[in-house]
Every structure is written in structure tokens, then in C-alpha cells.
Write a protein that holds these residues in place. Structure first.
Motif, PDB file in Angstrom:
ATOM      1  N   ASP A  19       0.851  -1.184   0.000  1.00 35.19           N
ATOM      2  CA  ASP A  19       0.000   0.000   0.000  1.00 35.19           C
ATOM      3  C   ASP A  19       0.892   1.241   0.000  1.00 35.19           C
ATOM      4  O   ASP A  19       1.765   1.385   0.859  1.00 35.19           O
ATOM      5  CB  ASP A  19      -0.910  -0.011   1.232  1.00 35.19           C
ATOM      6  CG  ASP A  19      -1.959   1.091   1.197  1.00 35.19           C
ATOM      7  OD1 ASP A  19      -1.566   2.277   1.138  1.00 35.19           O
ATOM      8  OD2 ASP A  19      -3.156   0.777   1.270  1.00 35.19           O
ATOM      9  N   LYS A  44      -3.656  -0.731 -13.586  1.00 32.57           N
ATOM     10  CA  LYS A  44      -4.262  -1.733 -12.701  1.00 32.57           C
ATOM     11  C   LYS A  44      -3.283  -2.899 -12.631  1.00 32.57           C
ATOM     12  O   LYS A  44      -2.844  -3.408 -13.673  1.00 32.57           O
ATOM     13  CB  LYS A  44      -5.602  -2.242 -13.248  1.00 32.57           C
ATOM     14  CG  LYS A  44      -6.601  -1.153 -13.579  1.00 32.57           C
ATOM     15  CD  LYS A  44      -7.278  -0.618 -12.354  1.00 32.57           C
ATOM     16  CE  LYS A  44      -8.375   0.370 -12.721  1.00 32.57           C
ATOM     17  NZ  LYS A  44      -8.664   1.305 -11.646  1.00 32.57           N
ATOM     18  N   GLY A  59      -8.840  -7.869  -9.154  1.00 26.59           N
ATOM     19  CA  GLY A  59     -10.079  -7.106  -9.083  1.00 26.59           C
ATOM     20  C   GLY A  59     -10.968  -7.282 -10.300  1.00 26.59           C
ATOM     21  O   GLY A  59     -12.063  -6.716 -10.355  1.00 26.59           O
ATOM     22  N   ASN A  64     -12.097  -5.181  -6.655  1.00 21.92           N
ATOM     23  CA  ASN A  64     -11.082  -4.714  -5.702  1.00 21.92           C
ATOM     24  C   ASN A  64      -9.734  -4.563  -6.416  1.00 21.92           C
ATOM     25  O   ASN A  64      -8.795  -5.313  -6.168  1.00 21.92           O
ATOM     26  CB  ASN A  64     -10.966  -5.686  -4.525  1.00 21.92           C
ATOM     27  CG  ASN A  64     -12.244  -5.769  -3.729  1.00 21.92           C
ATOM     28  OD1 ASN A  64     -13.004  -4.812  -3.646  1.00 21.92           O
ATOM     29  ND2 ASN A  64     -12.504  -6.921  -3.148  1.00 21.92           N
ATOM     30  N   ASN A  67      -4.697  -0.145  -7.746  1.00 20.65           N
ATOM     31  CA  ASN A  67      -4.378   0.970  -8.637  1.00 20.65           C
ATOM     32  C   ASN A  67      -2.902   1.334  -8.508  1.00 20.65           C
ATOM     33  O   ASN A  67      -2.436   1.683  -7.422  1.00 20.65           O
ATOM     34  CB  ASN A  67      -5.268   2.163  -8.305  1.00 20.65           C
ATOM     35  CG  ASN A  67      -6.740   1.813  -8.442  1.00 20.65           C
ATOM     36  OD1 ASN A  67      -7.196   1.455  -9.516  1.00 20.65           O
ATOM     37  ND2 ASN A  67      -7.484   1.897  -7.352  1.00 20.65           N
ATOM     38  N   ASN A  85      -2.652   1.883  -4.609  1.00 21.67           N
ATOM     39  CA  ASN A  85      -3.793   2.318  -3.819  1.00 21.67           C
ATOM     40  C   ASN A  85      -4.858   1.246  -4.004  1.00 21.67           C
ATOM     41  O   ASN A  85      -5.424   1.123  -5.101  1.00 21.67           O
ATOM     42  CB  ASN A  85      -4.317   3.679  -4.296  1.00 21.67           C
ATOM     43  CG  ASN A  85      -3.377   4.805  -3.938  1.00 21.67           C
ATOM     44  OD1 ASN A  85      -2.753   4.799  -2.880  1.00 21.67           O
ATOM     45  ND2 ASN A  85      -3.258   5.781  -4.822  1.00 21.67           N
ATOM     46  N   PRO A  86      -5.097   0.436  -2.955  1.00 26.50           N
ATOM     47  CA  PRO A  86      -6.068  -0.654  -3.113  1.00 26.50           C
ATOM     48  C   PRO A  86      -7.499  -0.139  -3.092  1.00 26.50           C
ATOM     49  O   PRO A  86      -7.827   0.781  -2.360  1.00 26.50           O
ATOM     50  CB  PRO A  86      -5.787  -1.549  -1.897  1.00 26.50           C
ATOM     51  CG  PRO A  86      -5.213  -0.631  -0.872  1.00 26.50           C
ATOM     52  CD  PRO A  86      -4.477   0.443  -1.630  1.00 26.50           C
ATOM     53  N   ASN A  87      -8.329  -0.754  -3.920  1.00 30.91           N
ATOM     54  CA  ASN A  87      -9.751  -0.431  -3.952  1.00 30.91           C
ATOM     55  C   ASN A  87     -10.497  -1.570  -3.252  1.00 30.91           C
ATOM     56  O   ASN A  87     -10.969  -2.493  -3.890  1.00 30.91           O
ATOM     57  CB  ASN A  87     -10.219  -0.278  -5.405  1.00 30.91           C
ATOM     58  CG  ASN A  87     -11.664   0.144  -5.498  1.00 30.91           C
ATOM     59  OD1 ASN A  87     -12.192   0.724  -4.569  1.00 30.91           O
ATOM     60  ND2 ASN A  87     -12.298  -0.149  -6.615  1.00 30.91           N
ATOM     61  N   GLY A  88     -10.539  -1.501  -1.917  1.00 33.01           N
ATOM     62  CA  GLY A  88     -11.168  -2.577  -1.149  1.00 33.01           C
ATOM     63  C   GLY A  88     -10.150  -3.569  -0.640  1.00 33.01           C
ATOM     64  O   GLY A  88      -8.939  -3.371  -0.775  1.00 33.01           O
ATOM     65  N   THR A  90      -7.702  -6.762  -0.281  1.00 30.33           N
ATOM     66  CA  THR A  90      -6.827  -7.382  -1.277  1.00 30.33           C
ATOM     67  C   THR A  90      -6.989  -8.894  -1.323  1.00 30.33           C
ATOM     68  O   THR A  90      -7.009  -9.491  -2.395  1.00 30.33           O
ATOM     69  CB  THR A  90      -5.355  -7.018  -0.983  1.00 30.33           C
ATOM     70  OG1 THR A  90      -5.211  -5.598  -1.078  1.00 30.33           O
ATOM     71  CG2 THR A  90      -4.415  -7.683  -1.970  1.00 30.33           C
TER      72      THR A  90
END
Length: 199
Positions: A19, A44, A59, A64, A67, A85-88, A90
Motif C-alpha cells: 500500500d 491496474k 479485481g 477490488n 491501482n 492504492n487498493p480499492n477494497g 486485497t
């Protein structure tokens, strides 16, 4: 950036996912040259899945995504550090990372000190510590102590004794952390305000 895919017979290299903000290690995956290129193009994170035997964008099913922020190669050119930058969450099991740890911002010793303060606050009636006694006396006493320590920092800043200045600075920070918890906040709340000001 020169990446050496030849050390592994499958032309796969480890990609450590971290992260970008919290510095928490989120997972380990493997990339070949095609996955690396696609990661750069799409922003991604994409791996080569050994079980699916194909490219796999993290994702693509869950949403998820990881980014991309930055990629670095290690000193031997055969391992990647991928900052994201995680979206939700991992992990496919729903946790923040693949070691079932929370992906929280940590501030080293300051975070440890905050936990100690919190424990003493929660046990203020039975704990005999200085911190517990401040919580027992209430917000006015805690705020007063922060004011006193701030004045002492200002006084020592005008002097030439660095040790006294640092001692008083430590006292101020310590009492400020207590005040934050008395108000129901942590250092992260203050950092978030500063981060928002940067934008």
C-alpha cells in the motif's frame, strides 16, 4: 528499468504489493513481461496466474483493483516492489491483506504509545498510572496540561539547551496524544486533515 526474467524457468518474477500510503504489504504475486507491460498501460496491477495459466488483473471479478502508484525493481533486477492504492480488500478471503492483517496507517512508536494511552483510558478507574489519573480528572485538566507543556516548549525554544527543548517537546506530544483520545480522536485524524490541506 531493466528486469531480468531469465532467472526463473517460467519467466515469472515475484511482485511484492505494498500500500503506497500505509506501507503495509498486501500480497505477493508473479509477473511476466506481458503482465508488467499491461500493468503499466492500464494502471491496474496485473499478474500471471499460475493456477489459471493466463494474465489476471487483480479485481477483474471482485472490483477490488490495485491501482498502480509506482514500480521499483530490486538490486538483482529480479523482484518488483509495486506500490498501489487498493480499492477494497486485497485478499480473496476478504481481509485487507493476505496475512489477515488490517491495513491501517501506523506511526511506529507513536502508534504503540496511542494504544497504551487507550488501554489506560479504558481502565482509568482501576489503573494507577499517571495517564489514567489524567483521564479521571477530565478534559479540563488534560487541556490545561497541553497548554502548560506548549508554553514550556516555547520557553525552551528561545534557549540554547537542546536537551531541555526535546524533553519539553516530548512532554507536549505525549499530552497532546492524551488530549486527542479524550476528545475521541487519534493521530490519524489529524494526519487526514493535513492530507486534505495538501490537495
Amino acid at each position: 528499468m531493466k528486469i531480468d526474467y531469465t532467472k526463473n524457468p517460467d519467466a515469472l518474477i515475484p511482485a511484492i504489493i505494498q500500500d503506497a500510503k500505509t506501507k503495509t504489504v498486501l500480497m505477493l504475486g508473479y509477473m511476466n513481461e506481458e503482465a508488467y507491460t499491461k500493468t503499466l498501460e492500464t494502471k491496474k496491477v496485473t499478474f500471471f496466474s499460475r493456477s489459471k495459466n493466463r494474465l489476471w488483473t487483480k479485481g477483474e471479478e471482485s472490483g477490488n483493483f490495485l491501482n498502480l502508484v509506482d514500480i521499483k525493481v530490486d538490486c538483482d533486477n529480479d523482484t518488483l516492489l509495486v506500490k498501489v492504492n487498493p480499492n477494497g480488500p486485497t485478499c480473496h478471503k476478504g481481509s485487507d491483506n493476505c496475512w489477515q492483517e488490517s491495513n491501517n496507517q501506523e506511526y511506529g512508536f507513536i502508534s504503540k504509545l496511542e494504544k497504551t494511552i487507550q488501554e489506560r483510558k479504558e481502565n482509568a478507574t482501576s489503573d494507577k498510572s499517571y495517564v489514567a489519573s489524567l483521564f479521571e480528572k477530565g478534559i479540563n485538566k488534560i487541556a490545561q496540561k497541553v497548554g502548560e507543556e506548549a508554553i514550556e516548549v516555547v520557553i525552551e525554544a528561545k534557549d540554547n539547551n537542546d536537551n531541555l527543548f526535546l524533553d519539553e517537546s516530548a512532554d507536549l506530544l505525549f499530552h497532546y496524544l492524551i488530549l486527542l483520545q479524550a476528545k475521541g480522536f487519534t493521530m490519524q485524524d489529524v494526519v487526514s486533515v493535513l492530507e486534505n490541506r495538501e490537495k
